[in-house]
Motif scaffolding. Structure first.
Motif, PDB file in Angstrom:
ATOM      1  N   SER A   1      12.016  10.886-108.102  1.00 37.85           N
ATOM      2  CA  SER A   1      12.178  12.334-108.262  1.00 37.85           C
ATOM      3  C   SER A   1      11.318  13.120-107.288  1.00 37.85           C
ATOM      4  O   SER A   1      11.650  14.262-106.936  1.00 37.85           O
ATOM      5  N   THR A   2      10.184  12.553-106.839  1.00 37.61           N
ATOM      6  CA  THR A   2       9.308  13.258-105.898  1.00 37.61           C
ATOM      7  C   THR A   2       9.519  12.801-104.456  1.00 37.61           C
ATOM      8  O   THR A   2       8.748  13.166-103.573  1.00 37.61           O
TER       9      THR A   2
ATOM     10  N   LEU B   1       5.786  16.356-101.278  1.00 31.81           N
ATOM     11  CA  LEU B   1       6.041  17.588-102.013  1.00 31.81           C
ATOM     12  C   LEU B   1       4.720  18.244-102.415  1.00 31.81           C
ATOM     13  O   LEU B   1       3.669  17.590-102.417  1.00 31.81           O
ATOM     14  N   PRO B   2       4.737  19.511-102.763  1.00 30.76           N
ATOM     15  CA  PRO B   2       3.507  20.147-103.255  1.00 30.76           C
ATOM     16  C   PRO B   2       2.975  19.445-104.501  1.00 30.76           C
ATOM     17  O   PRO B   2       3.742  18.998-105.362  1.00 30.76           O
ATOM     18  N   ASN B   3       1.672  19.328-104.557  1.00 30.50           N
ATOM     19  CA  ASN B   3       0.962  18.857-105.751  1.00 30.50           C
ATOM     20  C   ASN B   3       1.181  17.390-106.116  1.00 30.50           C
ATOM     21  O   ASN B   3       0.970  16.995-107.261  1.00 30.50           O
TER      22      ASN B   3
ATOM     23  N   GLY C   1       2.880  20.885 -97.843  1.00 34.70           N
ATOM     24  CA  GLY C   1       3.822  20.351 -98.817  1.00 34.70           C
ATOM     25  C   GLY C   1       5.115  21.149 -98.767  1.00 34.70           C
ATOM     26  O   GLY C   1       5.096  22.370 -98.658  1.00 34.70           O
ATOM     27  N   VAL C   2       6.251  20.444 -98.809  1.00 36.23           N
ATOM     28  CA  VAL C   2       7.529  21.138 -98.655  1.00 36.23           C
ATOM     29  C   VAL C   2       8.566  20.597 -99.625  1.00 36.23           C
ATOM     30  O   VAL C   2       8.677  19.399 -99.840  1.00 36.23           O
TER      31      VAL C   2
ATOM     32  N   VAL D   1       5.095  20.234-109.636  1.00 39.45           N
ATOM     33  CA  VAL D   1       5.490  20.262-108.233  1.00 39.45           C
ATOM     34  C   VAL D   1       6.037  21.632-107.865  1.00 39.45           C
ATOM     35  O   VAL D   1       5.836  22.120-106.749  1.00 39.45           O
ATOM     36  N   VAL D   2       6.746  22.263-108.800  1.00 39.49           N
ATOM     37  CA  VAL D   2       7.285  23.600-108.558  1.00 39.49           C
ATOM     38  C   VAL D   2       6.415  24.633-109.258  1.00 39.49           C
ATOM     39  O   VAL D   2       5.671  24.316-110.189  1.00 39.49           O
ATOM     40  N   GLY D   3       6.507  25.859-108.819  1.00 39.79           N
ATOM     41  CA  GLY D   3       5.676  26.922-109.379  1.00 39.79           C
ATOM     42  C   GLY D   3       6.047  27.267-110.808  1.00 39.79           C
ATOM     43  O   GLY D   3       7.176  27.040-111.259  1.00 39.79           O
ATOM     44  N   GLU D   4       5.105  27.842-111.534  1.00 42.83           N
ATOM     45  CA  GLU D   4       5.285  28.140-112.955  1.00 42.83           C
ATOM     46  C   GLU D   4       6.444  29.093-113.232  1.00 42.83           C
ATOM     47  O   GLU D   4       7.045  29.047-114.311  1.00 42.83           O
TER      48      GLU D   4
END
Length: 286
Positions: free
Chosen positions: A38-39, A128-130, A174-175, A194-197
């Motif tokens: 998934s990441t 990816l981010p985070n 991160g992209v 990974v995605v914003g809140e």
């Protein structure tokens, strides 16, 4: 849950990755060991123009050890180098270096045959981010070289870092890819922060996690939240957890938002135990 979270700076980051790919020999893609598929960025092979990719399953201390070994075997059987790592404790980093040396060996041999100087292997770090990319880079370099944080997209800038005589690293932001179409994958990315809140609702993601625990790791629900039974629906169990934690609103109703945030934080920090969200393709289809 369909995730459409693609801030403008990520378009710039994609272009940067494409440009960087011209000057590197290979790419290390850092993924989260709790969800290695998934990441994985499906756009990365295209962005890096077919350069070899080594996957680092980071945060392996939070994932099920047996499942991590199975995913590494899966990637290797598909011709992709893969290594497990715990960047915060420095575990697995020698394996990463050895994987890089194996991938670079044919190019080094070609340079020698042409009587050219064997330069350091040039590697781009992507992810990816985070997923812990910056922490991985800091740990591999043996010093704090990039800013790290728990907010998606916090890493900035471009820099080369030499970690030993024969290896140079190039960090990238991160992209994400433009849109996550698969509902379950989008929920996993939210669960992993990974995605914003703003892209998801805490309660829905917490209920997904409870559902996963019910079917695969019910002992975690029992041990962490002292649930005597987990036969109820995820929303009912979330409410029971909130009651046991004393998360009440005025009037005595359970604060489901606060409870959901607490459950998500428990998972993200390893408070529930080691858990892998992804399953291998043959298990999903069986």
């Amino acid at each position: 849950m369909t995730v459409n979270w693609f801030p403008g700076h990520m378009l710039k980051a994609r272009r940067e990755i494409q440009e960087n790919a011209k000057v590197v020999d290979m790419v290390i893609e850092v993924v989260d060991a709790r969800a290695p598929l998934s990441t994985t960025n499906p756009d990365l092979p295209h962005l890096v123009r077919g350069k070899p990719i080594i996957k680092v399953l980071n945060k392996a201390d939070l994932a099920d050890e047996r499942e991590t070994r199975r995913f590494i075997s899966f990637f290797q059987k598909n011709g992709i180098g893969a290594v497990a790592a715990d960047s915060l404790r420095g575990k697995g980093l020698p394996d990463v270096v050895r994987a890089v040396e194996r991938v670079y060996a044919p190019l080094a041999k070609t340079l020698l045959e042409k009587r050219q100087r064997v330069r350091p292997a040039r590697i781009m770090i992507a992810g990816l981010p985070n997923v812990g990319k910056s922490s991985f880079l800091n740990s591999l370099a043996g010093k704090r070289v990039v800013k790290t944080g728990a907010v998606p997209g916090v890493t900035r800038g471009r820099q080369w870092i030499r970690i030993k005589e024969g290896i140079e690293l190039l960090d990238t932001p991160g992209v994400m890819w433009p849109k996550v179409e698969n509902d379950e994958q989008g929920t996993k990315l939210a669960l992993l922060a990974v995605v914003g809140e703003k892209a998801y609702e805490d309660e829905a993601v917490a209920c997904y996690l409870i559902s996963v625990l019910k079917h695969r790791k019910p002992e975690m629900l029992k041990e962490r939240y002292r649930l005597e039974s987990w036969d109820g629906e995820p929303g009912e169990l979330l409410e029971e957890i909130g009651g046991k934690r004393g998360f009440f609103l005025r009037g005595g109703t359970v604060d489901l938002n606060k409870t959901a945030r607490a459950v998500l934080e428990d998972f993200r920090k390893g408070g529930l135990g080691r858990l892998t969200l992804d399953r291998l393709p043959d298990e999903v289809n069986s």
